[in-house]
Enzyme design. Structure first.
Site, PDB file in Angstrom:
ATOM      1  N   ASP A 199       0.844   2.514   3.741  1.00 22.36           N
ATOM      2  CA  ASP A 199      -0.016   3.596   3.225  1.00 22.36           C
ATOM      3  C   ASP A 199       0.828   4.864   3.052  1.00 22.36           C
ATOM      4  O   ASP A 199       0.402   5.974   3.407  1.00 22.36           O
ATOM      5  CB  ASP A 199      -1.212   3.865   4.147  1.00 22.36           C
ATOM      6  CG  ASP A 199      -2.237   4.789   3.490  1.00 22.36           C
ATOM      7  OD1 ASP A 199      -2.105   5.083   2.283  1.00 22.36           O
ATOM      8  OD2 ASP A 199      -3.175   5.220   4.191  1.00 22.36           O
TER       9      ASP A 199
ATOM     10  N   ASP B 272      -8.776   3.159  -3.295  1.00 28.69           N
ATOM     11  CA  ASP B 272      -8.168   3.680  -2.069  1.00 28.69           C
ATOM     12  C   ASP B 272      -7.985   5.203  -2.094  1.00 28.69           C
ATOM     13  O   ASP B 272      -7.636   5.795  -3.114  1.00 28.69           O
ATOM     14  CB  ASP B 272      -6.807   3.046  -1.813  1.00 28.69           C
ATOM     15  CG  ASP B 272      -6.187   3.609  -0.555  1.00 28.69           C
ATOM     16  OD1 ASP B 272      -6.738   3.377   0.527  1.00 28.69           O
ATOM     17  OD2 ASP B 272      -5.191   4.343  -0.653  1.00 28.69           O
TER      18      ASP B 272
ATOM     19  N   HIS C 138       0.837  -1.219   0.000  1.00 29.84           N
ATOM     20  CA  HIS C 138       0.000   0.000   0.000  1.00 29.84           C
ATOM     21  C   HIS C 138       0.866   1.261   0.000  1.00 29.84           C
ATOM     22  O   HIS C 138       1.274   1.753   1.054  1.00 29.84           O
ATOM     23  CB  HIS C 138      -0.913  -0.011   1.226  1.00 29.84           C
ATOM     24  CG  HIS C 138      -2.002   1.009   1.140  1.00 29.84           C
ATOM     25  ND1 HIS C 138      -3.272   0.796   1.623  1.00 29.84           N
ATOM     26  CD2 HIS C 138      -2.026   2.264   0.634  1.00 29.84           C
ATOM     27  CE1 HIS C 138      -4.009   1.860   1.410  1.00 29.84           C
ATOM     28  NE2 HIS C 138      -3.271   2.778   0.805  1.00 29.84           N
TER      29      HIS C 138
ATOM     30  N   HIS D  54     -10.963   0.480   0.924  1.00 29.49           N
ATOM     31  CA  HIS D  54     -10.797   1.612   1.853  1.00 29.49           C
ATOM     32  C   HIS D  54     -12.145   1.716   2.567  1.00 29.49           C
ATOM     33  O   HIS D  54     -13.126   2.182   1.995  1.00 29.49           O
ATOM     34  CB  HIS D  54     -10.466   2.871   1.046  1.00 29.49           C
ATOM     35  CG  HIS D  54     -10.453   4.131   1.830  1.00 29.49           C
ATOM     36  ND1 HIS D  54      -9.328   4.934   1.935  1.00 29.49           N
ATOM     37  CD2 HIS D  54     -11.417   4.775   2.543  1.00 29.49           C
ATOM     38  CE1 HIS D  54      -9.597   5.999   2.677  1.00 29.49           C
ATOM     39  NE2 HIS D  54     -10.865   5.932   3.047  1.00 29.49           N
TER      40      HIS D  54
ATOM     41  N   HIS E 230      -5.487  -0.443   5.468  1.00 25.04           N
ATOM     42  CA  HIS E 230      -5.239   0.325   6.698  1.00 25.04           C
ATOM     43  C   HIS E 230      -6.308   0.154   7.796  1.00 25.04           C
ATOM     44  O   HIS E 230      -6.903   1.113   8.249  1.00 25.04           O
ATOM     45  CB  HIS E 230      -5.040   1.813   6.400  1.00 25.04           C
ATOM     46  CG  HIS E 230      -5.974   2.404   5.366  1.00 25.04           C
ATOM     47  ND1 HIS E 230      -7.341   2.278   5.418  1.00 25.04           N
ATOM     48  CD2 HIS E 230      -5.695   3.129   4.250  1.00 25.04           C
ATOM     49  CE1 HIS E 230      -7.866   2.907   4.375  1.00 25.04           C
ATOM     50  NE2 HIS E 230      -6.901   3.431   3.656  1.00 25.04           N
TER      51      HIS E 230
ATOM     52  N   ARG F  90       2.143   8.549  -6.606  1.00 22.05           N
ATOM     53  CA  ARG F  90       1.663   9.865  -7.087  1.00 22.05           C
ATOM     54  C   ARG F  90       1.868  10.161  -8.555  1.00 22.05           C
ATOM     55  O   ARG F  90       1.457  11.215  -9.009  1.00 22.05           O
ATOM     56  CB  ARG F  90       2.297  11.001  -6.266  1.00 22.05           C
ATOM     57  CG  ARG F  90       2.135  10.905  -4.758  1.00 22.05           C
ATOM     58  CD  ARG F  90       0.719  11.027  -4.325  1.00 22.05           C
ATOM     59  NE  ARG F  90       0.613  11.296  -2.887  1.00 22.05           N
ATOM     60  CZ  ARG F  90      -0.443  10.969  -2.156  1.00 22.05           C
ATOM     61  NH1 ARG F  90      -1.492  10.362  -2.710  1.00 22.05           N
ATOM     62  NH2 ARG F  90      -0.491  11.253  -0.871  1.00 22.05           N
TER      63      ARG F  90
END
Ligand code: DOR
Length: 429
Positions: A305, A152, A60, A179, A232, A64
């Protein structure tokens, strides 16, 4: 090309190895794991006192790229991964454009091939533009090499869309990474809802906002037969739901982050926006439940994450700040220092949570030191003590609530396909 790692404690849970051994790498592959190897013409590295593990997998991560290269890109993010001891990362699709079609997925793969220093496993979106209304081209995403699908960063609020996604995913044996957040309950929330949100005067996000969606997706996994992986996971309630689902034989897995295991909501008292993250840092009772679940098989893996942000989006009022923590370069040290060295998690279990756990959740053939497999290896020095210094991060995201904290136990060598890509926190290729 031969490389010999000599005299380390090899921990390879898949092969039931935990003891002093040598590891021989030939032409990028594991050749042997045995005591006292003495091959000819071989570069030898003395790793006595260190822990030699299969390469860590972080399932995870937000790299970007494309679209938010001012926060991170594939070159900087994979260097952060290498420095942090990870040999493979799954990158999330909440980019601009979203990874919801074959062209963007192909772009990510190509960029990773060109400028990545660790393995990059792309995750495609569940819905077009992560809009939650229409399914993405899931078959195309699989063809392009995506290892899972996820929206997510956002939940899939409509149960009918999630159900359709699971029906599709099952046809490809593709895990769906969820998520879990009911936006109607979490809306405008800044931190965990509880004692400290009241004291600090920040709008809370109740734990039940996560629990409800975890329950929904577990029920959908049961009814569709698809595999749901909860991202998460941060609440006691969600832990209990996953535990019961596993007892019932439902195909579900979950991950927890180092920050949710190590930090509580009290830390928000400084209003430092580096403590802002979704889901939020929880209270002690939730942390205790997560730690227990790490040890009893309820939790499958630790994932960071990793959510890098530029300075401007954190250097502002708490409610305006972007949520997220830059986690790749601190994850291993946080787990070593806060859990392993305190006797709350043993080394073997930690290695499972970073290797065979994520590999099984993703249904990928990684996470072992079996001879013949690519030589992806993480070496940890359990005795090194260092302060977290975001100024020396390879990640463009310096946003970490661990800054300035001293930690014991750091990754000291990362090897990808037999090549040493990082040593003592420095990327060397
Ligand atoms: O804090 C977070 N940041 N949580 C998420 O789910 C998404 C992530 C991001 O992309 O910045």
């Amino acid at each position: 090309m031969k490389l010999l790692l000599k005299g380390g404690r090899v921990v390879d849970p898949a092969n039931k190895i935990d003891g002093v051994n040598d590891v021989l790498i030939i032409d990028g592959k594991i050749a042997a794991v045995e005591p006292e190897l003495a091959p000819q013409d071989c570069e030898t590295v003395d790793v006595s006192g260190k822990i030699i593990c299969p390469g860590f997998i972080d399932m995870h991560v937000h790299l970007r790229e494309p679209g938010f290269e001012y926060k991170e890109d594939i070159a900087s993010g994979t260097r952060a991964a290498a420095a942090g001891g990870f040999t493979a990362v799954c990158c999330m699709p909440n980019t601009k454009p979203v990874v919801d079609n074959i062209a963007v997925a192909g772009f990510v793969k190509e960029r990773a091939r060109k400028c990545g220093v660790v393995n990059v496993l792309p995750v495609g979106a569940i819905s077009k533009g992560q809009g939650g209304k229409e399914l993405a081209e899931i078959a195309d995403l699989v063809a392009a090499g995506c290892v899972a699908i996820s929206d997510d960063g956002k939940p899939v609020m409509r149960a009918d869309i999630m159900r359709n996604a699971l029906e599709y995913a099952r046809m490809f044996a593709l895990p769906v990474l969820s998520h879990c957040e009911d936006l109607n309950l979490s809306q405008d929330g800044q931190m965990h809802e509880g004692y400290y949100s009241t004291i600090y005067g920040l709008k809370g996000i109740p734990a039940v906002a996560e629990d409800i969606m975890a329950a929904r997706d577990i029920l959908l996994a049961k009814s569709t037969g698809a595999h749901v992986h909860i991202c998460h996971l941060s609440t006691k309630g969600a832990v209990e739901l996953v535990r019961r689902a596993k007892d019932e034989g439902i195909s579900v897995s979950c991950e927890v982050t180092p920050h949710h295991l190590a930090l509580s909501d009290k830390i928000v008292e400084t209003y430092d926006a580096d403590t802002k993250v979704y889901p939020p840092l929880r209270s002690e009772e939730h942390i205790a439940a997560l730690r227990e679940a790490l040890n009893d098989g309820t939790v499958n893996c630790i994932a960071t994450d990793h959510a890098p942000h530029e300075k401007e989006s954190k250097d502002c009022e708490y409610h305006l700040a972007s949520p997220g923590i830059s986690g790749l370069e601190t994850a291993v040290a946080v787990i070593m220092d806060k859990l392993v060295s305190k006797g709350l998690l043993d080394v073997k279990k930690m290695v499972e949570l970073f290797t065979t756990g994520p590999a099984a959740a993703l249904r990928i053939d990684r996470g072992t030191l079996t001879p013949g497999k690519p030589a992806d290896i993480t070496v940890i020095d359990p005795d090194v003590v260092k302060k977290v210094d975001p100024a020396v991060f390879y990640s463009k995201g310096r946003n970490t609530p661990f800054k300035g904290m001293e930690m014991k136990g750091w990754p000291c060598m990362t090897i990808v396909s037999g090549k040493v890509v990082a040593r003592d926190g420095k990327v060397i290729i």
